[in-house]
Design a protein around this motif. Structure first.
Motif, PDB file in Angstrom:
ATOM      1  N   TYR A  91       0.751  -1.247  -0.099  1.00 39.56           N
ATOM      2  CA  TYR A  91       0.088   0.101   0.096  1.00 39.56           C
ATOM      3  C   TYR A  91       0.907   1.070   0.067  1.00 39.56           C
ATOM      4  O   TYR A  91       1.633   1.430   1.028  1.00 39.56           O
ATOM      5  N   ARG A  92       0.686   1.987  -0.963  1.00 44.00           N
ATOM      6  CA  ARG A  92       1.722   2.974  -1.172  1.00 44.00           C
ATOM      7  C   ARG A  92       3.359   2.695  -1.250  1.00 44.00           C
ATOM      8  O   ARG A  92       3.415   1.367  -1.824  1.00 44.00           O
ATOM      9  N   ASP A  93       4.157   3.142  -0.412  1.00 47.78           N
ATOM     10  CA  ASP A  93       5.488   2.830  -0.257  1.00 47.78           C
ATOM     11  C   ASP A  93       5.539   1.674   0.870  1.00 47.78           C
ATOM     12  O   ASP A  93       6.971   1.435   1.333  1.00 47.78           O
ATOM     13  N   THR A  94       4.817   1.220   1.380  1.00 42.61           N
ATOM     14  CA  THR A  94       4.831   0.296   2.670  1.00 42.61           C
ATOM     15  C   THR A  94       4.356  -1.087   2.375  1.00 42.61           C
ATOM     16  O   THR A  94       3.296  -1.182   1.631  1.00 42.61           O
ATOM     17  N   LEU A  95       5.242  -2.221   2.746  1.00 38.85           N
ATOM     18  CA  LEU A  95       4.677  -3.489   2.332  1.00 38.85           C
ATOM     19  C   LEU A  95       4.188  -4.170   3.674  1.00 38.85           C
ATOM     20  O   LEU A  95       4.628  -4.093   4.819  1.00 38.85           O
ATOM     21  N   TYR A  96       2.991  -4.829   3.425  1.00 42.02           N
ATOM     22  CA  TYR A  96       2.045  -5.396   4.621  1.00 42.02           C
ATOM     23  C   TYR A  96       1.953  -6.824   4.584  1.00 42.02           C
ATOM     24  O   TYR A  96       2.186  -7.464   3.271  1.00 42.02           O
ATOM     25  N   LEU A  97       1.960  -7.454   5.793  1.00 42.55           N
ATOM     26  CA  LEU A  97       1.746  -9.024   5.767  1.00 42.55           C
ATOM     27  C   LEU A  97       0.446  -9.320   6.737  1.00 42.55           C
ATOM     28  O   LEU A  97       0.409  -8.691   7.615  1.00 42.55           O
ATOM     29  N   LEU A 115       6.866 -14.739  -0.422  1.00 43.92           N
ATOM     30  CA  LEU A 115       5.904 -13.678  -0.966  1.00 43.92           C
ATOM     31  C   LEU A 115       6.365 -12.381  -1.036  1.00 43.92           C
ATOM     32  O   LEU A 115       6.111 -11.647  -2.006  1.00 43.92           O
ATOM     33  N   ILE A 116       7.361 -12.148  -0.244  1.00 44.89           N
ATOM     34  CA  ILE A 116       7.664 -10.764  -0.049  1.00 44.89           C
ATOM     35  C   ILE A 116       8.813 -10.538  -1.083  1.00 44.89           C
ATOM     36  O   ILE A 116       8.746  -9.407  -1.783  1.00 44.89           O
ATOM     37  N   GLU A 117       9.513 -11.552  -1.625  1.00 43.40           N
ATOM     38  CA  GLU A 117      10.310 -11.477  -2.694  1.00 43.40           C
ATOM     39  C   GLU A 117       9.907 -11.205  -4.045  1.00 43.40           C
ATOM     40  O   GLU A 117      10.078 -10.457  -4.845  1.00 43.40           O
ATOM     41  N   GLN A 118       8.590 -11.988  -4.010  1.00 35.00           N
ATOM     42  CA  GLN A 118       8.002 -11.810  -5.130  1.00 35.00           C
ATOM     43  C   GLN A 118       7.103 -10.465  -5.465  1.00 35.00           C
ATOM     44  O   GLN A 118       7.134  -9.867  -6.261  1.00 35.00           O
ATOM     45  N   ALA A 119       6.606 -10.083  -4.147  1.00 30.73           N
ATOM     46  CA  ALA A 119       6.191  -8.632  -4.345  1.00 30.73           C
ATOM     47  C   ALA A 119       6.798  -7.499  -4.629  1.00 30.73           C
ATOM     48  O   ALA A 119       6.567  -6.392  -4.891  1.00 30.73           O
ATOM     49  N   ASN A 120       8.546  -7.883  -4.183  1.00 30.84           N
ATOM     50  CA  ASN A 120       9.459  -6.739  -4.320  1.00 30.84           C
ATOM     51  C   ASN A 120      10.047  -6.889  -5.591  1.00 30.84           C
ATOM     52  O   ASN A 120      11.125  -6.618  -5.764  1.00 30.84           O
ATOM     53  N   THR A 132      -0.104  -5.962   8.672  1.00 30.32           N
ATOM     54  CA  THR A 132       0.918  -5.530   9.521  1.00 30.32           C
ATOM     55  C   THR A 132       1.922  -4.988   8.750  1.00 30.32           C
ATOM     56  O   THR A 132       2.526  -5.711   7.716  1.00 30.32           O
ATOM     57  N   ALA A 133       2.574  -3.651   8.684  1.00 30.84           N
ATOM     58  CA  ALA A 133       3.617  -3.069   8.017  1.00 30.84           C
ATOM     59  C   ALA A 133       4.821  -3.797   8.759  1.00 30.84           C
ATOM     60  O   ALA A 133       5.329  -3.810   9.745  1.00 30.84           O
ATOM     61  N   ILE A 134       5.854  -4.405   7.532  1.00 32.13           N
ATOM     62  CA  ILE A 134       6.962  -4.965   7.749  1.00 32.13           C
ATOM     63  C   ILE A 134       7.968  -4.432   7.265  1.00 32.13           C
ATOM     64  O   ILE A 134       9.131  -4.433   7.054  1.00 32.13           O
ATOM     65  N   TYR A 135       7.874  -3.471   6.113  1.00 31.72           N
ATOM     66  CA  TYR A 135       8.919  -2.809   5.215  1.00 31.72           C
ATOM     67  C   TYR A 135       8.361  -1.704   4.573  1.00 31.72           C
ATOM     68  O   TYR A 135       7.271  -1.558   4.024  1.00 31.72           O
ATOM     69  N   GLU A 136       9.188  -0.469   4.705  1.00 35.30           N
ATOM     70  CA  GLU A 136       8.982   0.847   3.941  1.00 35.30           C
ATOM     71  C   GLU A 136      10.230   1.101   3.093  1.00 35.30           C
ATOM     72  O   GLU A 136      11.456   0.932   3.422  1.00 35.30           O
ATOM     73  N   ARG A 137       9.747   1.363   1.820  1.00 33.22           N
ATOM     74  CA  ARG A 137      10.836   1.782   0.751  1.00 33.22           C
ATOM     75  C   ARG A 137      11.422   3.156   1.269  1.00 33.22           C
ATOM     76  O   ARG A 137      10.809   3.960   1.677  1.00 33.22           O
ATOM     77  N   PRO A 138      12.637   2.987   1.194  1.00 34.15           N
ATOM     78  CA  PRO A 138      13.690   4.451   1.676  1.00 34.15           C
ATOM     79  C   PRO A 138      13.110   5.555   0.586  1.00 34.15           C
ATOM     80  O   PRO A 138      12.781   5.224  -0.758  1.00 34.15           O
ATOM     81  N   ALA A 139      12.907   6.731   0.943  1.00 32.90           N
ATOM     82  CA  ALA A 139      12.691   7.970   0.262  1.00 32.90           C
ATOM     83  C   ALA A 139      13.726   7.913  -0.951  1.00 32.90           C
ATOM     84  O   ALA A 139      15.054   7.725  -0.508  1.00 32.90           O
ATOM     85  N   PRO A 140      13.489   8.291  -2.084  1.00 36.93           N
ATOM     86  CA  PRO A 140      14.510   8.470  -2.870  1.00 36.93           C
ATOM     87  C   PRO A 140      15.484   9.706  -2.765  1.00 36.93           C
ATOM     88  O   PRO A 140      15.358  10.623  -2.073  1.00 36.93           O
ATOM     89  N   THR A 141      16.930   9.511  -2.895  1.00 37.31           N
ATOM     90  CA  THR A 141      17.912  10.323  -2.656  1.00 37.31           C
ATOM     91  C   THR A 141      17.766  11.760  -3.796  1.00 37.31           C
ATOM     92  O   THR A 141      17.763  11.301  -4.732  1.00 37.31           O
ATOM     93  N   PRO A 142      17.680  12.744  -3.260  1.00 34.21           N
ATOM     94  CA  PRO A 142      17.630  13.834  -4.132  1.00 34.21           C
ATOM     95  C   PRO A 142      18.870  13.904  -4.973  1.00 34.21           C
ATOM     96  O   PRO A 142      20.069  13.672  -4.328  1.00 34.21           O
TER      97      PRO A 142
END
Length: 319
Positions: free
Chosen positions: A241-247, A270-275, A299-309
């Motif tokens: 959901y958006r930049d967060t991966l949930y389980l 499943l995580i590897e497949q989703a990513n 449950t949130a398990i991972y959040e994508r890091p914000a892109p480095t400007p």
């Protein structure tokens, strides 16, 4: 975390079509429907309430509301106790077409088109000789006001328990099939209404899939004969959901138990497949807790890091 206490008005409309017909994920690669996971919904228990009463009011499954509220007494929640109402769901890892039924979750998903998802709680077959079968099938027929002739095996089972079934149940509200029934392509199995609403969200049927009467009344005209039905066994689901991966995890089916290590490996796949085929860096304690607690809540398990400007080189003119 934003907490939204449900009012009596929300309780009154919780069973409406709009509450069950949800927008499909609006971004490629996303799999979560319903409320944003950070918006948690609660209702205050009344003095006379049980968790099961609240589940029926909100047309949730019995096991579902118990899993979501592990520290609330099923039969005697204290008056004023905040009871969590599940309102977001990760879609099963299956083609998003026709009907998908996830047995461990005891929930049905219907994809009428690419813009929305219709979802309902269901009851399923017992874990003994009456399991609901897995696999792909289809809606082979629809019957309004069905009659029911109990098969000899069910008559014998009831008789052994001191309960005498009628040899024939005519159409009507007292019929165990209720007022609406879908015939599956698997012989002997139906999706039907029930007059035993406390069994929705439990494993109590002889293999058929039971729905709340009001739910199947809405569902019945939506679904055409020939619609694909995919019955799956997915106790662990993963989605963005958006930049967060949930389980979202549920207990295993009794007939397909798994060790924690097996559930962990399934989750990692499943995580590897989703990513996109790459394993993100996930905190082990967070993943372990999400799998072990099995609350049925994303449950949130991972959040994508914000892109480095990008670094902008300053241009200094020579003197």
């Amino acid at each position: 975390m934003k907490i939204r206490l449900l009012t009596g008005l929300l309780l009154a409309v919780s069973g409406s079509v709009s509450a069950l017909t949800l927008p499909a994920p609006d971004r490629p690669g996303e799999s979560l429907i319903g409320n944003p996971p950070h918006e948690v919904k609660y209702v205050s228990a009344k003095q006379e309430d049980t968790l099961i009463d609240i589940a029926v009011n909100f047309r949730l499954g019995q096991d579902q509301i118990v899993l979501a509220n592990p520290y609330v007494d099923r039969w005697l929640p204290r008056e004023g106790t905040q009871v969590r109402i599940p309102s977001s769901f990760i879609l099963p890892n299956a083609p998003r077409q026709g009907i998908v039924i996830n047995l461990p979750e005891m929930r049905i998903y219907y994809y009428p088109d690419s813009s929305k998802v219709v979802t309902y709680a269901i009851g399923i077959g017992r874990e003994d000789n009456w399991k609901t079968p897995l696999g792909k099938t289809h809606i082979a027929g629809k019957t309004e006001n069905p009659s029911w002739t109990p098969p000899p095996s069910i008559i014998a089972e009831h008789l052994a328990e001191g309960d005498v079934l009628e040899p024939y149940y005519p159409p009507g509200p007292d019929n165990p099939l209720g007022l609406f029934a879908f015939k599956l392509g698997i012989p002997g199995y139906l999706i039907h209404s029930t007059n035993k609403t406390n069994g929705v969200g439990m494993r109590v049927s002889h293999g058929c899939i039971r729905m709340y009467p009001a739910d199947i009344e809405q569902f019945f005209p939506m679904v055409k004969v020939g619609t694909q039905v995919n019955i799956v066994n997915q106790p662990i689901k993963v989605g963005w959901y958006r930049d967060t991966l949930y389980l979202e995890a549920y207990p295993d089916m009794e007939e397909t138990p798994a060790t924690f290590e097996q559930r962990l490996h399934a989750a990692l796949d499943l995580i590897e497949q989703a990513n996109g085929g790459k394993m993100p860096v996930i905190k082990g304690s967070v993943l372990k807790a999400a799998i072990e607690k099995s609350t049925g809540i994303p449950t949130a398990i991972y959040e994508r890091p914000a892109p480095t400007p990008p670094v902008v080189q300053s241009q200094v003119a020579p003197n």
